[in-house]
Design a protein around this motif. Structure first.
Motif, PDB file in Angstrom:
ATOM      1  N   THR A  10       5.764   8.774  -1.778  1.00  0.00           N
ATOM      2  CA  THR A  10       5.563   8.256  -0.638  1.00  0.00           C
ATOM      3  C   THR A  10       4.428   8.979   0.367  1.00  0.00           C
ATOM      4  O   THR A  10       4.435  10.191  -0.130  1.00  0.00           O
ATOM      5  CB  THR A  10       6.807   7.496   0.230  1.00  0.00           C
ATOM      6  N   HIS A  17       5.032   3.276   4.873  1.00  0.00           N
ATOM      7  CA  HIS A  17       5.314   3.725   3.263  1.00  0.00           C
ATOM      8  C   HIS A  17       6.538   4.380   2.962  1.00  0.00           C
ATOM      9  O   HIS A  17       7.195   4.147   2.123  1.00  0.00           O
ATOM     10  CB  HIS A  17       4.334   4.720   2.937  1.00  0.00           C
ATOM     11  N   LYS A  55      -3.574  14.887   6.298  1.00  0.00           N
ATOM     12  CA  LYS A  55      -2.929  13.759   6.983  1.00  0.00           C
ATOM     13  C   LYS A  55      -3.517  14.028   8.675  1.00  0.00           C
ATOM     14  O   LYS A  55      -3.446  13.069   9.295  1.00  0.00           O
ATOM     15  CB  LYS A  55      -1.482  13.864   6.803  1.00  0.00           C
ATOM     16  N   THR A 112       4.737   4.438  -3.427  1.00  0.00           N
ATOM     17  CA  THR A 112       4.292   3.258  -2.356  1.00  0.00           C
ATOM     18  C   THR A 112       3.261   3.803  -1.470  1.00  0.00           C
ATOM     19  O   THR A 112       3.020   3.495  -0.295  1.00  0.00           O
ATOM     20  CB  THR A 112       5.731   3.294  -1.281  1.00  0.00           C
ATOM     21  N   HIS A 113       2.315   4.580  -1.909  1.00  0.00           N
ATOM     22  CA  HIS A 113       1.268   5.150  -1.263  1.00  0.00           C
ATOM     23  C   HIS A 113       0.104   4.991  -2.338  1.00  0.00           C
ATOM     24  O   HIS A 113       0.428   5.704  -3.356  1.00  0.00           O
ATOM     25  CB  HIS A 113       1.384   6.249  -0.252  1.00  0.00           C
ATOM     26  N   THR A 138       1.859  -1.696   0.146  1.00  0.00           N
ATOM     27  CA  THR A 138       2.503  -2.105   1.218  1.00  0.00           C
ATOM     28  C   THR A 138       1.488  -2.408   2.195  1.00  0.00           C
ATOM     29  O   THR A 138       1.568  -2.233   3.389  1.00  0.00           O
ATOM     30  CB  THR A 138       3.174  -0.671   1.967  1.00  0.00           C
ATOM     31  N   TRP A 146      -5.659   1.139  -4.003  1.00  0.00           N
ATOM     32  CA  TRP A 146      -4.277   0.848  -4.844  1.00  0.00           C
ATOM     33  C   TRP A 146      -4.423   0.759  -6.272  1.00  0.00           C
ATOM     34  O   TRP A 146      -3.668   0.999  -7.042  1.00  0.00           O
ATOM     35  CB  TRP A 146      -3.571  -0.156  -4.336  1.00  0.00           C
TER      36      TRP A 146
END
Length: 379
Positions: A10, A17, A55, A112-113, A138, A146
């Motif tokens: 994630t 996420h 990030k 999930t990312h 998500t 994705w």
């Protein structure tokens, strides 16, 4: 048969996420107790300094140049732009996944990312691996970032997303419209009256919850100033997240307000607070919307991050569960309009109709019955 090991990848870019990964892990453990589950935040400093720095730059960009992010989002929405962006991040992040794969030797991976999803896809291609890969989207809209090769199962929020992927050549049998996974805690909450008693809240006033995700974004201080214009006494619940400055500002504001205001920093009680609220004022994060749907909580959405959050706002508004406050529109007037007549009741019903509260259960059932998962990939 030896116990299986599942690696869930994630990314802590916003809380959605992470929450989706937690919901899937929780359900995996419930349905398959002997399975070993390892969850890794692909963007954590403990995973990779360079991922963490990426990030940080992303979050600074959102704070200071949100329109620049909008440009990047739109450019990567095309098939060519999405492929270039995805490959750039995948090659950059590949060494970190190779280390994780060597250390953990998982039997299957759930992402999930899109960053780890694209990275695992690239690794599978380079190593000609049949390692089972599932991707949990998500968002409430499809984005090219994705879309990867070598994915055994895709899980998504809407039928429109599924149809768009079929049109792009993805095998229909690999595409599952389950909804976005949310914690089972949402399904097991007491009713609103009981929750209010537990929090020491009265039943007579309207309760509004203000939140902006784990980072405390979304102009909450400005929202409090607008709500002060409403003469009707309200109970305002404020979640400031990890934004200590915002928490202090909200606490200071509460001292002079004619409303009752209670303030939390980062809290694990978010779902309970959503359960007591008559109205949720928030940025349109997909997990927040999904949980609000399941709880039947009407929403007033504002300040979406350009790109996916804008699409989330469109979806919730289109389905009648939310009002989207656009720039220049008065928040106090919008709240008073929502509280007028039976608008809240209608929005409550539309939210429940839009909900997919069993998404986590459905996702895990499909993964566990996949031939690839049980067959394994090791020689």
């Amino acid at each position: 048969m030896a116990a299986k090991k599942i690696l869930i990848l994630t990314a802590s870019i916003g809380s959605g996420h992470i929450k989706a990964a937690e919901a899937v892990a929780q359900e995996l453990k419930r349905q398959q107790p002997e399975t070993e589950i390892v969850t890794v935040d692909f963007m954590a400093r403990s995973t990779s300094f360079w991922h963490w720095l990426t990030k940080k730059i992303y979050l600074e960009m959102l704070n200071f140049v949100p329109n620049l992010y909008d440009v990047f989002y739109k450019l990567s929405s095309s098939e060519t732009g999405g492929s270039c962006g995805k490959n750039m991040f995948a090659y950059f992040m590949l060494p970190v996944f190779e280390r994780l794969q060597h250390e953990l030797q998982p039997d299957g991976i759930i992402c999930t990312h899109p960053f780890p999803a694209g990275t695992v896809s690239l690794w599978k291609e380079k190593h000609q691996s049949n390692l089972p890969l599932s991707v949990v989207m998500t968002d409430y809209s499809l984005h090219q970032m994705w879309l990867c090769s070598g994915v055994e199962n895709y899980f998504m929020a809407t039928e429109a997303m599924r149809q768009a992927m079929v049109e792009q050549g993805f095998a229909a049998e690999n595409l599952h419209v389950t909804g976005i996974p949310i914690s089972s805690e949402v399904l097991n909450l007491p009713n609103k009256a009981e929750l209010r008693r537990g929090l020491g809240l009265g039943q007579e006033r309207k309760v509004i919850l203000l939140m902006g995700g784990g980072l405390g974004l979304g102009g909450i201080e400005r929202t409090l100033q607008e709500l002060e214009k409403i003469e009707q006494p309200l109970t305002l619940l404020v979640i400031a997240g990890r934004n200590s400055q915002l928490q202090q500002q909200a606490e200071d504001f509460a001292e002079g307000s004619h409303h009752t205001i209670r303030v939390w920093g980062y809290t694990e009680e978010v779902r309970k607070l959503m359960g007591v609220a008559d109205l949720l004022i928030t940025k349109p994060g997909a997990l927040t919307i999904s949980e609000a749907f399941a709880l039947g909580t009407p929403m007033l959405l504002h300040d979406p991050i350009p790109g996916p959050e804008t699409e989330n706002a469109v979806y919730a508004t289109k389905h009648g569960a939310a009002v989207w406050l656009h720039p220049g529109e008065k928040l106090a007037g919008a709240v008073e309009e929502i509280f007028h007549g039976n608008c809240l009741e209608k929005m409550h019903e539309q939210a429940l109709q839009s909900a997919k509260p069993l998404a986590s259960q459905d996702i895990v059932k499909i993964i566990l019955r996949s031939a690839g998962f049980w067959a394994g990939h090791r020689e």
